[in-house]
Design a protein around this motif. Structure first.
Motif, PDB file in Angstrom:
ATOM      1  N   ASP A  76      37.125  37.263  52.501  1.00 49.70           N
ATOM      2  CA  ASP A  76      35.874  37.886  52.059  1.00 49.70           C
ATOM      3  C   ASP A  76      35.446  37.335  50.701  1.00 49.70           C
ATOM      4  O   ASP A  76      34.250  37.144  50.448  1.00 49.70           O
ATOM      5  N   ALA A  77      36.415  37.103  49.837  1.00 55.81           N
ATOM      6  CA  ALA A  77      36.096  36.519  48.528  1.00 55.81           C
ATOM      7  C   ALA A  77      35.421  35.161  48.709  1.00 55.81           C
ATOM      8  O   ALA A  77      34.416  34.849  48.048  1.00 55.81           O
ATOM      9  N   ALA A  78      35.971  34.347  49.627  1.00 54.77           N
ATOM     10  CA  ALA A  78      35.372  33.037  49.886  1.00 54.77           C
ATOM     11  C   ALA A  78      33.965  33.180  50.471  1.00 54.77           C
ATOM     12  O   ALA A  78      33.063  32.415  50.131  1.00 54.77           O
ATOM     13  N   THR A  79      33.777  34.176  51.339  1.00 56.71           N
ATOM     14  CA  THR A  79      32.461  34.391  51.936  1.00 56.71           C
ATOM     15  C   THR A  79      31.431  34.783  50.889  1.00 56.71           C
ATOM     16  O   THR A  79      30.302  34.267  50.871  1.00 56.71           O
ATOM     17  N   ALA A 131      34.097  40.839  43.544  1.00 52.57           N
ATOM     18  CA  ALA A 131      33.596  41.732  44.586  1.00 52.57           C
ATOM     19  C   ALA A 131      34.692  42.233  45.519  1.00 52.57           C
ATOM     20  O   ALA A 131      34.547  43.292  46.133  1.00 52.57           O
ATOM     21  N   THR A 132      35.787  41.500  45.624  1.00 55.23           N
ATOM     22  CA  THR A 132      36.814  41.829  46.618  1.00 55.23           C
ATOM     23  C   THR A 132      38.145  42.255  46.024  1.00 55.23           C
ATOM     24  O   THR A 132      39.084  42.543  46.767  1.00 55.23           O
ATOM     25  N   GLY A 133      38.223  42.282  44.713  1.00 57.56           N
ATOM     26  CA  GLY A 133      39.481  42.660  44.091  1.00 57.56           C
ATOM     27  C   GLY A 133      40.544  41.586  44.147  1.00 57.56           C
ATOM     28  O   GLY A 133      41.743  41.867  44.012  1.00 57.56           O
ATOM     29  N   CYS A 134      40.133  40.357  44.352  1.00 57.52           N
ATOM     30  CA  CYS A 134      41.062  39.228  44.384  1.00 57.52           C
ATOM     31  C   CYS A 134      41.078  38.525  43.026  1.00 57.52           C
ATOM     32  O   CYS A 134      40.285  38.837  42.138  1.00 57.52           O
TER      33      CYS A 134
END
Length: 386
Positions: free
Chosen positions: A189-192, A260-263
């Motif tokens: 999701d982070a990559a998206t 945005a994704t907590g990564c």
């Protein structure tokens, strides 16, 4: 004078074409071009060049020399291929033309008082072989460096874009995608999110800025929340300054994915930065006259600036050493570089003519520079200033 060089190239024409075809038949990727480098070295040694291999701590790089004059003129050979589509950038033609130019100029080495070098430069597609070799002193004594690159049309004063080759790693937390997704932090999701941000950024780029990439790694299985993903991106611009600007803006897009994704994420350099081509005006004009004399019709000079040719580590060389990187045209049936159809076109009769015409034009351009007192002095003074 150039008749002597042409005769030497013509005498070696069968060998040069065979070399081009042999490299094409066994494509090798960056820093793995062992067979290709060995084939080129064998030809040069057989023609009387003194060759050192593995120079600059690069196993597939080499330096071949002929003559002992004070002015050193170099022809750069490239021979790495592209993954999956082989020599779709025609580096087999580049290598064979460089060898041919070296043989042509070698026939004039004593008369002109030059040292001829054919420099084997690996890893142009990725890895920046010439950048590493430049930094490690390979070009220190070179008065001028030249090469030709195949393409659909002839372009004498070819330009290119500065390039940043990067990878972005996202680290999240694996979890069962169905039974316990709340325990995961999805790196895919982070990559998206980052890719969407980059797509929106494109509307606001300066003319000449480009950004494009792929997913290098997207996860292990659909039922595992990905804990690691990788994006591979090229950032390009018409100048180093615009490239720096693009880099700062792209970093915000990549950071947004992590936020945005907590990564977490990190950006790493895959290849050293490529600078834009800065062709030497005198060498460009000399090459243009030679290529026209061979019956070719290059793109009008006033249109060259509107046709940047991707990016090349030869740009780094031309920003330190006077040099040129013209395009030698071949009949590709409408295909462009980095297409399978262009790879097929690089072993046709038209491609073979490009090898020989490129060799003749390079050798003649180098000979003209060496024989012209003003240009010879300029090139020698450039070496001293370095």
């Amino acid at each position: 004078m150039t008749t002597i060089a042409d005769s030497a190239i013509e005498a070696a024409s069968d060998t040069l074409i065979a070399l081009s075809h042999s490299i094409h038949a066994e494509p090798e990727l960056a820093f793995e071009e062992h067979r290709s480098a060995a084939k080129i070295v064998d030809v040069l040694r057989g023609c009387g060049f003194e060759v050192r291999t593995g120079i600059a701590d690069l196993p597939t790089a080499f330096d071949a020399r002929f003559g002992s004059g004070d002015l050193v003129l170099a022809f750069c050979a490239e021979y790495d291929a592209l993954p999956g589509i082989g020599h779709a950038c025609g580096h087999n033609i580049i290598a064979a033309a460089a060898v041919g130019a070296g043989l042509g100029l070698a026939a004039l080495a004593d008369e002109l008082g030059v040292t001829v070098r054919v420099i084997g430069t690996p890893a142009e597609e990725t890895g920046g072989g010439k950048v590493l070799m430049l930094e490690r002193g390979v070009f220190d004594d070179v008065g001028a460096a030249m090469m030709v690159h195949p393409g659909p049309i002839d372009i004498t004063g070819a330009t290119s874009l500065a390039l940043s080759d990067i990878a972005v790693d996202y680290l999240g937390r694996e979890a069962h995608a169905s039974a316990a997704p709340e325990h995961g932090r999805n790196a895919a999701d982070a990559a998206t999110v980052a890719q969407v941000a980059v797509g929106l950024l494109r509307q606001h780029l300066h003319p000449g800025q480009q950004i494009h990439g792929i997913v290098g790694y997207g996860g292990a299985a659909p039922n595992i929340v990905p804990g690691h993903t990788e994006l591979l991106y090229y950032l390009r611009a018409t100048s180093a300054e615009l490239l720096d600007d693009l880099g700062r803006r792209a970093e915000g897009c990549f950071a947004a994915g992590a936020l945005a994704t907590g990564c977490t994420h990190r950006i790493r350099t895959v290849s050293p930065p490529y600078t834009e081509l800065t062709p030497d005006p005198w060498l460009v004009q000399a090459y243009r006259e030679e290529i026209i004399g061979l019956g070719r019709t290059p793109l009008p000079a006033e249109e060259e600036g509107s046709r940047p040719l991707g990016s090349t580590d030869m740009g780094n060389v031309t920003n330190v050493v006077p040099g040129i990187h013209p395009v030698i045209g071949l009949d590709s049936g409408g295909a462009v570089t980095h297409q399978e159809a262009f790879a097929a076109a690089c072993v046709t009769d038209s491609a073979d003519r490009a090898v020989l015409d490129g060799a003749r034009a390079l050798a003649a351009t180098a000979a003209r520079a060496a024989a012209d007192p003003v240009q010879r002095a300029r090139l020698l003074e450039g070496v001293e200033r370095r």
